[in-house]
Design an enzyme around this catalytic site. Sequence first.
Site, PDB file in Angstrom:
ATOM      1  N   SER A 126      32.179  -4.257   7.106  1.00  0.00           N
ATOM      2  CA  SER A 126      31.146  -4.895   7.917  1.00  0.00           C
ATOM      3  C   SER A 126      31.759  -6.097   8.624  1.00  0.00           C
ATOM      4  O   SER A 126      32.600  -6.794   8.052  1.00  0.00           O
ATOM      5  CB  SER A 126      29.995  -5.334   7.012  1.00  0.00           C
ATOM      6  N   ASP A 184       9.558   0.833   5.072  1.00  0.00           N
ATOM      7  CA  ASP A 184      10.574   0.171   5.897  1.00  0.00           C
ATOM      8  C   ASP A 184      11.446   1.187   6.622  1.00  0.00           C
ATOM      9  O   ASP A 184      11.761   1.031   7.803  1.00  0.00           O
ATOM     10  CB  ASP A 184      11.447  -0.737   5.027  1.00  0.00           C
ATOM     11  N   LEU A 194      12.662  -8.799   6.775  1.00  0.00           N
ATOM     12  CA  LEU A 194      12.661  -7.988   7.997  1.00  0.00           C
ATOM     13  C   LEU A 194      13.422  -6.668   7.805  1.00  0.00           C
ATOM     14  O   LEU A 194      13.820  -6.016   8.760  1.00  0.00           O
ATOM     15  CB  LEU A 194      13.252  -8.781   9.167  1.00  0.00           C
ATOM     16  N   GLY A 240      17.568 -11.063   3.981  1.00  0.00           N
ATOM     17  CA  GLY A 240      16.655 -11.733   3.048  1.00  0.00           C
ATOM     18  C   GLY A 240      15.485 -12.424   3.719  1.00  0.00           C
ATOM     19  O   GLY A 240      14.845 -13.284   3.137  1.00  0.00           O
ATOM     20  N   ALA A 241      15.174 -12.041   4.961  1.00  0.00           N
ATOM     21  CA  ALA A 241      14.084 -12.698   5.687  1.00  0.00           C
ATOM     22  C   ALA A 241      12.813 -11.862   5.662  1.00  0.00           C
ATOM     23  O   ALA A 241      11.834 -12.185   6.342  1.00  0.00           O
ATOM     24  CB  ALA A 241      14.509 -12.965   7.128  1.00  0.00           C
ATOM     25  N   THR A 294       0.831  -1.209   0.000  1.00  0.00           N
ATOM     26  CA  THR A 294       0.000   0.000   0.000  1.00  0.00           C
ATOM     27  C   THR A 294       0.866   1.261   0.000  1.00  0.00           C
ATOM     28  O   THR A 294       0.391   2.324  -0.391  1.00  0.00           O
ATOM     29  CB  THR A 294      -0.915   0.025   1.239  1.00  0.00           C
ATOM     30  N   ASP A 295       2.137   1.142   0.428  1.00  0.00           N
ATOM     31  CA  ASP A 295       2.919   2.384   0.611  1.00  0.00           C
ATOM     32  C   ASP A 295       3.134   3.128  -0.699  1.00  0.00           C
ATOM     33  O   ASP A 295       2.896   4.329  -0.790  1.00  0.00           O
ATOM     34  CB  ASP A 295       4.226   2.161   1.386  1.00  0.00           C
ATOM     35  N   SER A 343      17.886  -4.195   4.889  1.00  0.00           N
ATOM     36  CA  SER A 343      18.393  -3.096   4.063  1.00  0.00           C
ATOM     37  C   SER A 343      17.999  -1.737   4.655  1.00  0.00           C
ATOM     38  O   SER A 343      18.833  -0.847   4.766  1.00  0.00           O
ATOM     39  CB  SER A 343      17.909  -3.240   2.620  1.00  0.00           C
ATOM     40  N   GLU A 365      17.779   3.004  -1.828  1.00  0.00           N
ATOM     41  CA  GLU A 365      17.237   1.695  -2.217  1.00  0.00           C
ATOM     42  C   GLU A 365      16.760   1.726  -3.681  1.00  0.00           C
ATOM     43  O   GLU A 365      17.039   0.819  -4.452  1.00  0.00           O
ATOM     44  CB  GLU A 365      16.057   1.390  -1.283  1.00  0.00           C
TER      45      GLU A 365
HETATM   46  C1  GLA Z   1       8.948  -4.020   0.812  1.00  0.00           C
HETATM   47  C2  GLA Z   1       9.162  -2.567   0.440  1.00  0.00           C
HETATM   48  C3  GLA Z   1       8.144  -1.669   1.126  1.00  0.00           C
HETATM   49  C4  GLA Z   1       6.724  -2.185   0.918  1.00  0.00           C
HETATM   50  C5  GLA Z   1       6.644  -3.675   1.204  1.00  0.00           C
HETATM   51  C6  GLA Z   1       5.302  -4.235   0.856  1.00  0.00           C
HETATM   52  O1  GLA Z   1       9.229  -4.217   2.155  1.00  0.00           O
HETATM   53  O2  GLA Z   1      10.461  -2.158   0.784  1.00  0.00           O
HETATM   54  O3  GLA Z   1       8.302  -0.354   0.658  1.00  0.00           O
HETATM   55  O4  GLA Z   1       6.278  -1.879  -0.377  1.00  0.00           O
HETATM   56  O5  GLA Z   1       7.629  -4.418   0.518  1.00  0.00           O
HETATM   57  O6  GLA Z   1       4.338  -3.736   1.703  1.00  0.00           O
END
Ligand code: GLA
Length: 385
Positions: A68, A175, A128, A125-126, A36-37, A131, A163
Site C-alpha cells: 500500500s 458497507d 466511512l 477509522g472515521a 439494522t443490516d 475497510s 471482514e
Molecule cells: C458498521 C457495519 C455495518 C453496519 C453498521 C451499523 O458499519 O460494518 O454492517 O452494521 O456498522 O449500521
Amino acid sequence: MTIPAGLADRFASLYGVPPVGVWSAPGRANLIGEHTDYNNGYVLPFAIDDRTWCAAGPNNVGLLRVASTAQTSRHSVAIADLEHAVFEGWSGYALGVAWALHTMGHDLSSAPGIDLLIDSTVPLGAGLSSSAALESAVAMALNDLWELRLTPMELAKVGQRAENGAIGAPTGVMDQVASLFGREDHAVLLDCASLRTTAVPLRLGASGLSLLVLDSKVKHAHADGGYASRRQACERGARELGVPFLRDLTVAQLDQAQSLLDDETFRRVRHVVTENARVLTTVEALATSGPGAIGDLLLASHASMRDDFEISVPEIDTAVETAMAAGAVGARLTGGGFGGSAVALVPTDRVRRLSDAVRTACSERGFAVPEIRTVNPSQGARRDK
Ligand code: GLA
C-alpha cells in the site's frame, strides 16, 4: 476521482512489471438505517467520492502479494495455503478477500498469483468504511483477474466474509453493498432479507442541499466489544420474542415486547424496529417531497441511537446539536458508532457557517476539532483501467 498519479509506476517498481488493470471502490456514509443490516432489516447508505484504488496483475510465483502507498509493511500469502493463512494488521482486508473466496467454495487451485498495490483517499477509522472500500476494490480485481464471474452482490458477501472471518468484526453487509452499488446523486436502499437493492434519487443539487460528513476524530473499530455486544442484544431480543430476526417485528408490537424483555434489551430492540420503519418512511419522503423533508427522520434516528442503542459519543452529539442550531435540515451519527462520523443535510449556502460553528463548539468543549467534508453520493466499484 481519477486514478492517483504514479500508481502504475509504483506498481512497476515494486513488482517489476506494470499492472494489467486498476480497480476502485468508494467508502460510504449511511443516510439512515443503523444496526439494522444484521437484523435482516433496511438500510439506506450512499457511496462517497473518496475511493480506494487497487492496481493489480498476475505473477508466476503462486502468491497473493499486497502493498500500500500508505503502509510500510508488505504482506503475502500462498494461494495454495489460504486455508491456514493468518493475516497481520491491515493485510486481512485485502488478502482476507482471497481467503473468503476460498472458504466460500471457489476453487482457486489453478488460480495464478496476483500482485496488488493499494492507494486510498478514504480516511481510516472515521466511520466511512475504508475497510469495505479496500475489500470491494480487491474483490473486483480478483474477480476479473481470476475470471470468477461473481455478481456485485456475491462480491459484497465475499467482502463481508473477509471482514467477519479474517478480521473478526461481526458486521453486516451494508458497507460492501454501498461500495459496490453506489450511484451518483443516489442512495442505495437495501433490503437485507431479500438482498434486493433499489437506487433512490436524492436530488441534492436541485434542492439546494449538501451532505456533510463531520468526522469526530474519535477512532472506533468494530472488532472491539461495543459492536458485538449490540449485535448480541439484538439476537437475544429476537430469541426471547420468538422471531427469526428483529426485522420481523413491527412498531405496533413494541408494547408487548416491552412486557417481555428487560429494559436494556427492550431499548436495543426498539431502536432496530423503529429504525427500520424510519428507513422506509425516508424513502417515501424522498420520493414525494425530496431531501428537504427527511430532517426529522434523521434526528429521530440520532436520538434513538443515542438513547436506546447507546452508541453515540459526546463529540458526535455536540456535532449533531450544533449543526442543527446552525441551520442543518437534519443530522445523525452514521456508521457503527462509538466514534466515527456524523452526517448532516445542510442548505448549501450555510455549509461554511455551520462547519465553523461545529468546529468552534467542539473545541470549546475540549474535543478534537472535527474534520468536515462535503460528500457527493458517487458511483460504486468499477474497473478504471
Ligand atoms: C458498521 C457495519 C455495518 C453496519 C453498521 C451499523 O458499519 O460494518 O454492517 O452494521 O456498522 O449500521
